[in-house]
Design a protein around this motif. Structure first.
Motif, PDB file in Angstrom:
ATOM      1  N   GLU A  76       0.799  -1.225   0.000  1.00  0.00           N
ATOM      2  CA  GLU A  76       0.000   0.000   0.000  1.00  0.00           C
ATOM      3  C   GLU A  76       0.834   1.279   0.000  1.00  0.00           C
ATOM      4  OE1 GLU A  76      -4.124   1.553   1.943  1.00  0.00           O
ATOM      5  OE2 GLU A  76      -2.913   0.171   3.115  1.00  0.00           O
ATOM      6  N   ASN A  77       1.930   1.316   0.707  1.00  0.00           N
ATOM      7  CA  ASN A  77       2.685   2.558   0.864  1.00  0.00           C
ATOM      8  C   ASN A  77       3.956   2.606   0.019  1.00  0.00           C
ATOM      9  OD1 ASN A  77       0.831   3.633   2.738  1.00  0.00           O
ATOM     10  ND2 ASN A  77       1.712   2.344   4.323  1.00  0.00           N
ATOM     11  N   THR A  78       3.996   1.898  -1.094  1.00  0.00           N
ATOM     12  CA  THR A  78       5.153   1.945  -1.975  1.00  0.00           C
ATOM     13  C   THR A  78       4.912   2.952  -3.095  1.00  0.00           C
ATOM     14  OG1 THR A  78       4.285   0.115  -3.282  1.00  0.00           O
ATOM     15  CG2 THR A  78       5.829  -0.440  -1.527  1.00  0.00           C
ATOM     16  N   SER A  79       5.990   3.349  -3.741  1.00  0.00           N
ATOM     17  CA  SER A  79       5.896   4.313  -4.839  1.00  0.00           C
ATOM     18  C   SER A  79       5.582   3.613  -6.147  1.00  0.00           C
ATOM     19  CB  SER A  79       7.220   5.061  -5.016  1.00  0.00           C
ATOM     20  OG  SER A  79       7.366   6.032  -4.042  1.00  0.00           O
ATOM     21  N   PRO A  80       4.746   4.231  -6.962  1.00  0.00           N
ATOM     22  CA  PRO A  80       4.501   3.665  -8.292  1.00  0.00           C
ATOM     23  C   PRO A  80       5.738   3.842  -9.170  1.00  0.00           C
ATOM     24  CG  PRO A  80       3.361   5.743  -8.049  1.00  0.00           C
ATOM     25  CD  PRO A  80       3.963   5.430  -6.713  1.00  0.00           C
ATOM     26  N   TYR A  81       5.760   3.132 -10.273  1.00  0.00           N
ATOM     27  CA  TYR A  81       6.880   3.192 -11.200  1.00  0.00           C
ATOM     28  C   TYR A  81       6.603   4.234 -12.272  1.00  0.00           C
ATOM     29  CZ  TYR A  81      10.909   1.505 -13.760  1.00  0.00           C
ATOM     30  OH  TYR A  81      12.130   1.405 -14.372  1.00  0.00           O
ATOM     31  N   ASN A  82       7.577   5.094 -12.532  1.00  0.00           N
ATOM     32  CA  ASN A  82       7.473   6.092 -13.584  1.00  0.00           C
ATOM     33  C   ASN A  82       8.100   5.502 -14.848  1.00  0.00           C
ATOM     34  OD1 ASN A  82       7.903   8.285 -15.344  1.00  0.00           O
ATOM     35  ND2 ASN A  82       7.889   9.715 -13.642  1.00  0.00           N
ATOM     36  N   TYR A  83       7.268   5.069 -15.779  1.00  0.00           N
ATOM     37  CA  TYR A  83       7.763   4.396 -16.979  1.00  0.00           C
ATOM     38  C   TYR A  83       8.427   5.361 -17.952  1.00  0.00           C
ATOM     39  CZ  TYR A  83       5.509   0.165 -15.412  1.00  0.00           C
ATOM     40  OH  TYR A  83       5.173  -0.945 -14.690  1.00  0.00           O
ATOM     41  N   ILE A  84       8.091   6.633 -17.901  1.00  0.00           N
ATOM     42  CA  ILE A  84       8.733   7.609 -18.787  1.00  0.00           C
ATOM     43  C   ILE A  84      10.170   7.856 -18.352  1.00  0.00           C
ATOM     44  CG2 ILE A  84       8.664  10.016 -19.576  1.00  0.00           C
ATOM     45  CD1 ILE A  84       5.575   9.800 -19.316  1.00  0.00           C
ATOM     46  N   ALA A  85      10.382   8.016 -17.036  1.00  0.00           N
ATOM     47  CA  ALA A  85      11.727   8.233 -16.508  1.00  0.00           C
ATOM     48  C   ALA A  85      12.470   6.914 -16.284  1.00  0.00           C
ATOM     49  CB  ALA A  85      11.649   9.005 -15.203  1.00  0.00           C
ATOM     50  N   ASN A  86      11.764   5.774 -16.410  1.00  0.00           N
ATOM     51  CA  ASN A  86      12.330   4.450 -16.224  1.00  0.00           C
ATOM     52  C   ASN A  86      12.914   4.269 -14.825  1.00  0.00           C
ATOM     53  OD1 ASN A  86      12.775   1.836 -17.050  1.00  0.00           O
ATOM     54  ND2 ASN A  86      14.790   2.284 -17.897  1.00  0.00           N
ATOM     55  N   MET A  87      12.168   4.730 -13.815  1.00  0.00           N
ATOM     56  CA  MET A  87      12.577   4.571 -12.413  1.00  0.00           C
ATOM     57  C   MET A  87      11.366   4.777 -11.507  1.00  0.00           C
ATOM     58  SD  MET A  87      14.499   8.244 -11.680  1.00  0.00           S
ATOM     59  CE  MET A  87      15.651   8.037 -13.006  1.00  0.00           C
ATOM     60  N   PRO A  88      11.460   4.303 -10.246  1.00  0.00           N
ATOM     61  CA  PRO A  88      10.349   4.550  -9.322  1.00  0.00           C
ATOM     62  C   PRO A  88      10.130   6.034  -9.110  1.00  0.00           C
ATOM     63  CG  PRO A  88      11.851   2.903  -8.441  1.00  0.00           C
ATOM     64  CD  PRO A  88      12.497   3.485  -9.667  1.00  0.00           C
ATOM     65  N   ASN A  89       8.897   6.422  -8.881  1.00  0.00           N
ATOM     66  CA  ASN A  89       8.573   7.841  -8.662  1.00  0.00           C
ATOM     67  C   ASN A  89       9.356   8.429  -7.506  1.00  0.00           C
ATOM     68  OD1 ASN A  89       6.928   8.534 -10.745  1.00  0.00           O
ATOM     69  ND2 ASN A  89       5.044   8.550  -9.577  1.00  0.00           N
ATOM     70  N   SER A  90       9.621   7.642  -6.459  1.00  0.00           N
ATOM     71  CA  SER A  90      10.347   8.148  -5.298  1.00  0.00           C
ATOM     72  C   SER A  90      11.768   8.573  -5.687  1.00  0.00           C
ATOM     73  CB  SER A  90      10.394   7.106  -4.195  1.00  0.00           C
ATOM     74  OG  SER A  90      11.012   5.925  -4.666  1.00  0.00           O
ATOM     75  N   ASP A  91      12.390   7.889  -6.659  1.00  0.00           N
ATOM     76  CA  ASP A  91      13.723   8.276  -7.126  1.00  0.00           C
ATOM     77  C   ASP A  91      13.667   9.470  -8.075  1.00  0.00           C
ATOM     78  OD1 ASP A  91      14.619   6.131  -5.694  1.00  0.00           O
ATOM     79  OD2 ASP A  91      14.908   4.837  -7.456  1.00  0.00           O
ATOM     80  N   TYR A  92      12.553   9.621  -8.766  1.00  0.00           N
ATOM     81  CA  TYR A  92      12.409  10.666  -9.785  1.00  0.00           C
ATOM     82  C   TYR A  92      12.102  12.025  -9.159  1.00  0.00           C
ATOM     83  CZ  TYR A  92      10.653  13.053 -13.950  1.00  0.00           C
ATOM     84  OH  TYR A  92      10.439  13.945 -14.959  1.00  0.00           O
ATOM     85  N   ASP A  93      11.302  12.045  -8.092  1.00  0.00           N
ATOM     86  CA  ASP A  93      10.869  13.312  -7.489  1.00  0.00           C
ATOM     87  C   ASP A  93      11.977  14.060  -6.854  1.00  0.00           C
ATOM     88  OD1 ASP A  93       8.313  12.866  -8.313  1.00  0.00           O
ATOM     89  OD2 ASP A  93       7.693  11.890  -6.459  1.00  0.00           O
TER      90      ASP A  93
END
Length: 93
Positions: A76-93
């Motif tokens: 429930e409390n994990t970050s979704p994957y950002n497929y455009i940046a090819n990394m988890p949203n938590s790493d992208y933000d």
């Protein structure tokens, strides 16, 4: 007989009583003890009921919906994957 023709059978179960409890919580309404228990349940369950080939796995996977990303997550409390940046949203933000 149609299901006999399928190689794999998946069922997606949606936890509507959890959804109602969440809606009530978002509306700042008081939840009963039973409704608080519903919040601990998974939002959905993906069931693999039939796998024809080999000694395949059959079972269930609990899923939680991230509304903003429109993705189902295993926890429930994990970050979704950002497929455009090819990394988890938590790493992208």
């Amino acid at each position: 007989s149609i299901t006999d023709l399928a190689d794999n059978l998946f069922i997606i179960w949606r936890n509507k009583r959890r959804e109602r409890a969440l809606q009530k919580l978002e509306a700042s309404q008081i939840l009963t003890e039973k409704e608080q228990e519903y919040l601990k349940e998974p939002a959905s369950i993906l069931c693999l009921e039939k796998q024809r080939n080999g000694e395949g796995w059959e079972g269930k996977i609990s899923l939680y919906l991230d509304k903003q990303a429109h993705q189902f997550l295993a926890e429930e409390n994990t970050s979704p994957y950002n497929y455009i940046a090819n990394m988890p949203n938590s790493d992208y933000d």
